[in-house]
Motif scaffolding. Structure first.
Motif, PDB file in Angstrom:
ATOM      1  N   ALA B  27       0.996  -1.383   0.011  1.00 47.61           N
ATOM      2  CA  ALA B  27       0.197  -0.139  -0.028  1.00 47.61           C
ATOM      3  C   ALA B  27       0.761   1.293   0.086  1.00 47.61           C
ATOM      4  O   ALA B  27       2.000   1.278   0.564  1.00 47.61           O
ATOM      5  N   GLY B  31       3.515   8.360   1.119  1.00 50.56           N
ATOM      6  CA  GLY B  31       4.937   7.984   0.522  1.00 50.56           C
ATOM      7  C   GLY B  31       6.133   8.528   1.138  1.00 50.56           C
ATOM      8  O   GLY B  31       7.150   8.432   0.654  1.00 50.56           O
ATOM      9  N   PHE B  34       7.614   5.529   2.465  1.00 57.03           N
ATOM     10  CA  PHE B  34       7.629   4.266   1.405  1.00 57.03           C
ATOM     11  C   PHE B  34       8.428   4.640   0.190  1.00 57.03           C
ATOM     12  O   PHE B  34       9.289   3.810  -0.244  1.00 57.03           O
ATOM     13  N   THR B 107       0.669  10.606   6.752  1.00 54.91           N
ATOM     14  CA  THR B 107      -0.566  10.158   7.361  1.00 54.91           C
ATOM     15  C   THR B 107      -0.383   9.465   8.698  1.00 54.91           C
ATOM     16  O   THR B 107       0.644   8.734   8.690  1.00 54.91           O
ATOM     17  N   CYS B 120       6.504   9.479  16.180  1.00 56.35           N
ATOM     18  CA  CYS B 120       5.724  10.161  17.081  1.00 56.35           C
ATOM     19  C   CYS B 120       4.549   9.641  17.583  1.00 56.35           C
ATOM     20  O   CYS B 120       4.197   9.278  18.569  1.00 56.35           O
ATOM     21  N   ARG B 181      14.267  15.403  12.287  1.00 59.63           N
ATOM     22  CA  ARG B 181      13.135  15.884  13.141  1.00 59.63           C
ATOM     23  C   ARG B 181      12.553  14.595  13.724  1.00 59.63           C
ATOM     24  O   ARG B 181      11.613  14.772  14.409  1.00 59.63           O
TER      25      ARG B 181
HETATM   26  C1  LIG Z   1      12.310  14.062   6.299  1.00 57.43           C
HETATM   27  C2  LIG Z   1      11.350  13.283   7.101  1.00 57.43           C
HETATM   28  C3  LIG Z   1      10.929  13.395   8.478  1.00 57.43           C
HETATM   29  C4  LIG Z   1      10.292  12.936   9.172  1.00 57.43           C
HETATM   30  N1  LIG Z   1      10.125  13.165  10.360  1.00 57.43           N
HETATM   31  C5  LIG Z   1       9.131  12.401  11.302  1.00 57.43           C
HETATM   32  C6  LIG Z   1       9.050  12.704  12.673  1.00 57.43           C
HETATM   33  O1  LIG Z   1       9.584  13.593  13.063  1.00 57.43           O
HETATM   34  N2  LIG Z   1       8.106  11.963  13.301  1.00 57.43           N
HETATM   35  C7  LIG Z   1       7.532  10.850  12.560  1.00 57.43           C
HETATM   36  O2  LIG Z   1       6.630  10.308  13.416  1.00 57.43           O
HETATM   37  N3  LIG Z   1       7.491  10.761  11.356  1.00 57.43           N
HETATM   38  C8  LIG Z   1       8.450  11.274  10.713  1.00 57.43           C
HETATM   39  N4  LIG Z   1       8.507  11.029   9.521  1.00 57.43           N
HETATM   40  C9  LIG Z   1       7.816  10.144   8.727  1.00 57.43           C
HETATM   41  C10 LIG Z   1       6.409  10.721   8.468  1.00 57.43           C
HETATM   42  O3  LIG Z   1       5.714  10.740   9.406  1.00 57.43           O
HETATM   43  C11 LIG Z   1       5.689   9.486   7.338  1.00 57.43           C
HETATM   44  O4  LIG Z   1       4.518  10.175   7.062  1.00 57.43           O
HETATM   45  C12 LIG Z   1       5.272   8.300   8.063  1.00 57.43           C
HETATM   46  O5  LIG Z   1       6.143   7.582   8.691  1.00 57.43           O
HETATM   47  C13 LIG Z   1       4.360   7.373   6.817  1.00 57.43           C
HETATM   48  O6  LIG Z   1       3.238   8.131   6.575  1.00 57.43           O
HETATM   49  P1  LIG Z   1       3.020   7.960   4.775  1.00 57.43           P
HETATM   50  O7  LIG Z   1       1.707   8.256   5.023  1.00 57.43           O
HETATM   51  O8  LIG Z   1       3.942   8.639   4.070  1.00 57.43           O
HETATM   52  O9  LIG Z   1       3.106   6.467   4.446  1.00 57.43           O
HETATM   53  P2  LIG Z   1       3.902   5.806   3.259  1.00 57.43           P
HETATM   54  O10 LIG Z   1       5.185   6.106   3.340  1.00 57.43           O
HETATM   55  O11 LIG Z   1       3.071   5.719   2.146  1.00 57.43           O
HETATM   56  O12 LIG Z   1       3.794   4.151   3.839  1.00 57.43           O
HETATM   57  C14 LIG Z   1       4.598   3.661   4.905  1.00 57.43           C
HETATM   58  C15 LIG Z   1       4.159   2.153   5.279  1.00 57.43           C
HETATM   59  O13 LIG Z   1       2.711   2.002   5.600  1.00 57.43           O
HETATM   60  C16 LIG Z   1       1.839   1.084   4.928  1.00 57.43           C
HETATM   61  N5  LIG Z   1       0.624   1.858   4.863  1.00 57.43           N
HETATM   62  C17 LIG Z   1       0.376   3.185   4.684  1.00 57.43           C
HETATM   63  N6  LIG Z   1      -0.760   3.279   4.930  1.00 57.43           N
HETATM   64  C18 LIG Z   1      -1.489   2.164   5.342  1.00 57.43           C
HETATM   65  C19 LIG Z   1      -2.866   1.912   5.842  1.00 57.43           C
HETATM   66  N7  LIG Z   1      -3.804   2.648   5.979  1.00 57.43           N
HETATM   67  N8  LIG Z   1      -2.955   0.673   6.240  1.00 57.43           N
HETATM   68  C20 LIG Z   1      -1.985  -0.269   6.270  1.00 57.43           C
HETATM   69  N9  LIG Z   1      -0.734  -0.147   5.774  1.00 57.43           N
HETATM   70  C21 LIG Z   1      -0.223   1.160   5.360  1.00 57.43           C
HETATM   71  C22 LIG Z   1       2.563   1.270   3.521  1.00 57.43           C
HETATM   72  O14 LIG Z   1       2.476   0.141   2.773  1.00 57.43           O
HETATM   73  C23 LIG Z   1       4.381   1.513   3.697  1.00 57.43           C
HETATM   74  O15 LIG Z   1       4.865   0.296   4.191  1.00 57.43           O
HETATM   75  C24 LIG Z   1       9.572  11.693   8.546  1.00 57.43           C
HETATM   76  C25 LIG Z   1       9.771  11.568   7.291  1.00 57.43           C
HETATM   77  C26 LIG Z   1      10.552  12.315   6.357  1.00 57.43           C
HETATM   78  C27 LIG Z   1      10.542  12.044   4.993  1.00 57.43           C
END
Ligand SMILES: Cc1cc2nc3c(=O)[nH]c(=O)nc-3n(C[C@H](O)[C@H](O)[C@H](O)COP(=O)(O)OP(=O)(O)OC[C@H]3O[C@@H](n4cnc5c(N)ncnc54)[C@H](O)[C@@H]3O)c2cc1C
Ligand code: FES
Ligand code: FES
Lengths: 165, 264
Positions: B27, B31, B34, B107, B120, B181
């Motif tokens: 999924a 992103g 992922f 998300t 977090c 962060r």
């Molecule tokens: C520069 C940077 C800094 C960041 N700093 C932080 C921070 O300070 N604190 C923090 O908590 N995070 C941090 N993150 C991570 C960020 O919060 C991401 O949004 C989060 O880890 C993943 O969410 P996403 O929606 O992007 O998921 P994706 O990257 O699209 O997916 C992540 C994984 O989850 C799975 N997945 C996604 N949605 C679902 C669903 N609904 N059901 C089942 N499986 C699913 C996907 O298959 C994948 O394996 C950071 C990221 C970056 C790039």
């Protein structure tokens, strides 16, 4: 291969892309809009920031297919047709908000998003926090922050309120 | 990046089917985790199922719970007046995730599915005793997290929403890694109907965990002072180039006291 349609800098764009093509690759390699830069592979530097449907987005961390139907604006889309710079670009020039220029397209795009999403005023603190996703190796940020603050009154066509939060 | 097939289904059932039909399908939410993983060729999915067309965004109040749908972005949680009035600590937590561009796309569902040991949200979910609602069942926080990057989710199971019981008061304090962060140590403290809850992220060598000694101390007296003699075993800590185990154990205490003082 997938066919996608989007709007880039106000013009309809049609492209054939692989599923894995990143938005930044579509912009740079297929649409030849090389103003958007790539500075890292960890989604941290912000050199690739463009506007997608009005939000600043790291185009290295979005698939081109995810931009289907979107309105994309890149650094090339900011100046007027006669070459008049966007106020944010003008203020970066005025306040010397760049040195080598590599981070600048992303800084300008993030700066515009910050100013547009703070219609009631923008503090220095908010600008600095708002630039957490943009890394500059040259300027020490000070003049970038000044440039963005100076663009606020020009973009909102009013004075910055005192001590706005 | 390896190539893959891209699907963008319009219904949850179709997304679950697409994931079930192909063991190598994954999924895609925001992103933000992922896509970097794909770029580094750390994953080679045959198909990517984009969840953006499933209508999974939104925040609502349901009795004494705040329910956040899986595709709701960090930015939406940070800006939501519903969140600010029900659980301000959650809005604060979301507003400090990564940077502005990460918050626009990342998300809550993606963060919880990924269960990064320095993310977090897992600390808030565990401390508040939230329920993870999926395409097939409801999972209690205590059963959901199963160590670093590991959860109770099946490969073809999607998080659809998260239901947070509203606490009396709560706060999150994070010591961020200055470059990414992410939490080097993050502590979520809550005063709930079931007593004081303390969940620690970023620090543990097996992912997010509850701090029983701190909870017991706060049940006696919900003050920062009550925590001053509570220690955290170094043997439970993660040590890496950013911080050793002793430093992390120390930071857990500092962040916990800050969180108690910030509770509202
Ligand atoms: C520069 C940077 C800094 C960041 N700093 C932080 C921070 O300070 N604190 C923090 O908590 N995070 C941090 N993150 C991570 C960020 O919060 C991401 O949004 C989060 O880890 C993943 O969410 P996403 O929606 O992007 O998921 P994706 O990257 O699209 O997916 C992540 C994984 O989850 C799975 N997945 C996604 N949605 C679902 C669903 N609904 N059901 C089942 N499986 C699913 C996907 O298959 C994948 O394996 C950071 C990221 C970056 C790039
Ligand atoms: S190229 Fe560095 S964040 Fe996109
Ligand atoms: S001006 Fe050189 S990186 Fe910013």
């Amino acid at each position: 291969m997938a066919q996608i349609n989007l709007t880039v800098n106000g013009k309809a764009a049609h492209a054939e892309v692989e599923s894995r093509t990143l938005l930044v690759e579509l912009l740079r390699d297929q649409l030849h809009l090389t103003g958007t830069h790539v500075g890292c592979d960890t989604s941290q530097c912000g050199a690739c920031v463009v506007s997608v449907d009005g939000k600043s987005v790291k185009s290295c961390t979005m698939l081109a297919v995810q931009a289907e139907g979107a309105q994309v604006i890149t650094i090339e889309g900011l100046a007027a047709a006669d070459g008049t710079l966007h106020p944010m670009q003008e203020m970066f020039r005025e306040h010397h908000g760049l040195q080598c220029g590599f981070c600048t397209p992303g800084m300008v795009m993030s700066g515009i998003d910050l100013v547009e999403s703070h219609p009631d005023g923008l503090t220095e603190q908010q600008i600095r926090e708002g630039l957490e996703g943009n890394i500059c190796r040259c300027t020490g940020y000070h003049n970038i922050v000044k440039a963005i603050a100076a663009a606020w009154p020009l973009m909102h066509d009013k004075q910055m309120p005192q001590a706005a939060e | 990046m390896y190539d893959f097939e891209y699907h963008k289904p319009g219904a949850i059932d179709d997304a679950v089917k697409a994931l079930g039909a192909d063991a190598e399908a994954k999924a895609l939410a925001g992103g933000m985790t992922f896509i970097p993983v794909l770029k580094q060729r750390l994953a080679k999915p045959s198909a990517v199922v984009d969840l953006a067309g499933l209508g999974l965004t939104g925040i609502r109040r349901e009795g004494n719970a705040l329910v956040i749908k899986a595709m709701t972005t960090h930015r939406e949680v940070a800006m939501s007046s519903e969140v600010a009035s029900a659980i301000p600590a959650l809005a604060e937590l979301a507003s400090n995730i990564g940077d502005r561009q990460v918050r626009y796309r990342g998300t809550i569902g993606g963060s919880l599915a990924n269960n990064d040991p320095s993310a977090c949200y897992p600390s808030a979910v565990l401390a508040l005793g939230a329920t993870i609602v999926t395409s097939r069942r409801r999972i209690a926080a205590a059963d959901y997290f199963q160590g670093m990057f590991t959860t109770a989710l099946e490969p073809d199971e999607l998080i659809t929403e998260v239901s947070f019981p509203i606490p009396e008061k709560a706060a999150y304090a994070k010591f961020p890694n200055p470059a990414s962060r992410y939490a080097m140590v993050g502590v979520f403290v809550a005063k709930t109907a079931a007593g004081a809850r303390v969940a620690v992220t970023g620090a543990g060598n097996d992912g997010v965990f509850r701090h029983a000694a701190m909870e017991a101390a706060l049940d006696q007296s919900f003050t920062a002072d009550a925590l001053k003699d509570v220690t955290t075993p170094e043997s439970l800590m993660n040590g890496d180039i950013h911080a050793g185990t002793a430093y992390r154990a120390h930071l857990v205490g500092v962040m916990a006291r800050r969180a108690v003082m910030a509770c509202k």
